[in-house]
Design a protein around this motif. Sequence first.
Motif, PDB file in Angstrom:
ATOM      1  N   TYR A 185       0.826  -1.205   0.000  1.00 52.35           N
ATOM      2  CA  TYR A 185       0.000   0.000   0.000  1.00 52.35           C
ATOM      3  C   TYR A 185       0.859   1.254   0.000  1.00 52.35           C
ATOM      4  O   TYR A 185       0.644   2.190  -0.769  1.00 52.35           O
ATOM      5  CB  TYR A 185      -0.923  -0.011   1.223  1.00 52.35           C
ATOM      6  CG  TYR A 185      -1.972   1.071   1.179  1.00 52.35           C
ATOM      7  CD1 TYR A 185      -3.232   0.814   0.633  1.00 52.35           C
ATOM      8  CD2 TYR A 185      -1.692   2.353   1.660  1.00 52.35           C
ATOM      9  CE1 TYR A 185      -4.191   1.801   0.575  1.00 52.35           C
ATOM     10  CE2 TYR A 185      -2.652   3.349   1.607  1.00 52.35           C
ATOM     11  CZ  TYR A 185      -3.896   3.076   1.069  1.00 52.35           C
ATOM     12  OH  TYR A 185      -4.847   4.056   0.998  1.00 52.35           O
ATOM     13  N   ASP A 189       1.080   3.951  -2.961  1.00 52.62           N
ATOM     14  CA  ASP A 189       0.649   5.305  -2.650  1.00 52.62           C
ATOM     15  C   ASP A 189       1.736   6.307  -3.031  1.00 52.62           C
ATOM     16  O   ASP A 189       1.474   7.354  -3.625  1.00 52.62           O
ATOM     17  CB  ASP A 189       0.346   5.381  -1.148  1.00 52.62           C
ATOM     18  CG  ASP A 189      -0.567   6.553  -0.825  1.00 52.62           C
ATOM     19  OD1 ASP A 189      -1.422   6.871  -1.671  1.00 52.62           O
ATOM     20  OD2 ASP A 189      -0.402   7.139   0.256  1.00 52.62           O
ATOM     21  N   LEU A 194      -1.177   2.546  -6.956  1.00 49.98           N
ATOM     22  CA  LEU A 194      -1.847   1.753  -5.934  1.00 49.98           C
ATOM     23  C   LEU A 194      -2.512   0.506  -6.511  1.00 49.98           C
ATOM     24  O   LEU A 194      -2.384  -0.605  -5.985  1.00 49.98           O
ATOM     25  CB  LEU A 194      -2.885   2.633  -5.225  1.00 49.98           C
ATOM     26  CG  LEU A 194      -3.330   2.167  -3.848  1.00 49.98           C
ATOM     27  CD1 LEU A 194      -2.141   1.861  -2.964  1.00 49.98           C
ATOM     28  CD2 LEU A 194      -4.205   3.231  -3.191  1.00 49.98           C
ATOM     29  N   LEU A 198      -1.505  -3.262  -5.376  1.00 50.22           N
ATOM     30  CA  LEU A 198      -2.464  -4.074  -4.624  1.00 50.22           C
ATOM     31  C   LEU A 198      -2.853  -5.333  -5.400  1.00 50.22           C
ATOM     32  O   LEU A 198      -3.058  -6.394  -4.817  1.00 50.22           O
ATOM     33  CB  LEU A 198      -3.701  -3.245  -4.265  1.00 50.22           C
ATOM     34  CG  LEU A 198      -3.434  -2.175  -3.195  1.00 50.22           C
ATOM     35  CD1 LEU A 198      -4.737  -1.519  -2.751  1.00 50.22           C
ATOM     36  CD2 LEU A 198      -2.710  -2.749  -1.990  1.00 50.22           C
TER      37      LEU A 198
END
Lengths: 225, 243
Positions: A185, A189, A194, A198
């Motif tokens: 994460y 970010d 992202l 993920l």
Amino acid sequence: MYDFDWSSIPGALPILASGALITLKITATAIVVGILWGTLLAVARMSGRSWLAWPAAAYVNLFRSVPLVMVILWFYLIVPQLLRRGLDIPASYDIRMASGLVAFALFESAYYSEIIRAGIQSVSKGQVSAALALGMTGGQAMRLVVLPQAFRNMVPLLLTQAIILFQDTSLVYVIGLADFFGSAYKVGDRDGRLVELLLFAGFLYFLACFGASVLVRRLQRRVAA
Amino acid sequence: MIRFRDVSKWYGSFQVLDACNLEVNKGEVVVVCGPSGSGKSTLIKCANGLEPFQKGELTVDGISVGARGTNLPKLRARVGMVFQHFELFPHMSIRDNLALAQVKVLGRGRDEAVAKGLKLLDRVGLAAQAGKFPGQLSGGQQQRVAIARALAMDPICMLFDEPTSALDPEMINEVLEVMVELAREGMTMMCVTHEMGFAQKVAHRVVFMDQGRIVEDAPKAEFFGTPRSERAQLFLSKILHHV
């Protein structure tokens, strides 16, 4: 159509690896403590002595009735205070890992104790009778005859619980601990990628957990045979 | 050796044993029979404290089984018991099944315990099976191992709780032969069994139970020849058809 850009993943691997290490550390600690403490809880609940059985039952029911995220947060807010006061730990010491470990270990013990209790009940009463008839004490019968058989019956369930636990460790992100999910994460970010990070992390979770459950199923068939 | 004095037992309000009196003297073989549900298994399980009872007195070798201060594990270590379903420990080899209690209860050294176990295994004709696990043996073989396991503790008497009821017919005799031999060597034995052939061969006395009561307690010849109670006559007429 979303424009995928996977270029930030290779550079992120070392951070993800150190995150994975934290994930594994929490999982392993919770399994070991959970099985030991869970066994004691299960034996206490089945001891037939109310001063042992009642607190153990209260413990198990309490932890099973509260969301894990809240337990993690509580321990993060309370344990450091207690530890600082009791052990004289400097305020600068990062205590998130310790409180995460404690929260998971105590929470999982409640679930493990229920699995172990069912395992103990799966061993026939005749086995206990035979052990007692040979002159063993109740404790010896439990330790030498019942528990070894109970654990053998329980292996698939214990492993399934370990897989669930492995996924649940991702919840430590709420206390800012960078486990595997948390690191993915953070990197995503930071790089504005992202979705890719993920997806990548999710894919690895899937591989690990699906692979493990295939193994469990195979083991289950061998135990049943 | 084993003495029941007015032993009564209840499950809740249901009375399973009703003032049972029974004596098994040293060197004696007493067979307990009766219809299912008559309380004979419960009776024999009282003898080593596996089942508690509420009233009466029960002593084994002079030691009270029901008394609060009695060290039951210590007493049980001296009383051998054989169960209907063998109850060998499935997670260990035959060798370890025989050695476990010798080591953990009697404090014997492991080598001594294994040697003793092998000797007894040889006696029941199963020396070659020491390395196997219970699940690899037939029912008859498992029960012979269970007898050897009990004998390894050097018991002062033996309790048999329907030792052949769970066996296929062709395996009953191999277990009975071991029991007959044991009886002929002078072992004190209390046996719950329907094997009237065994009773006729080695029993000194036969006890007949019905509805929690000991209805008849007679020397073997008298029991089979002229049973006094109607219930025992009826039971015998049913069961002896099969012998």
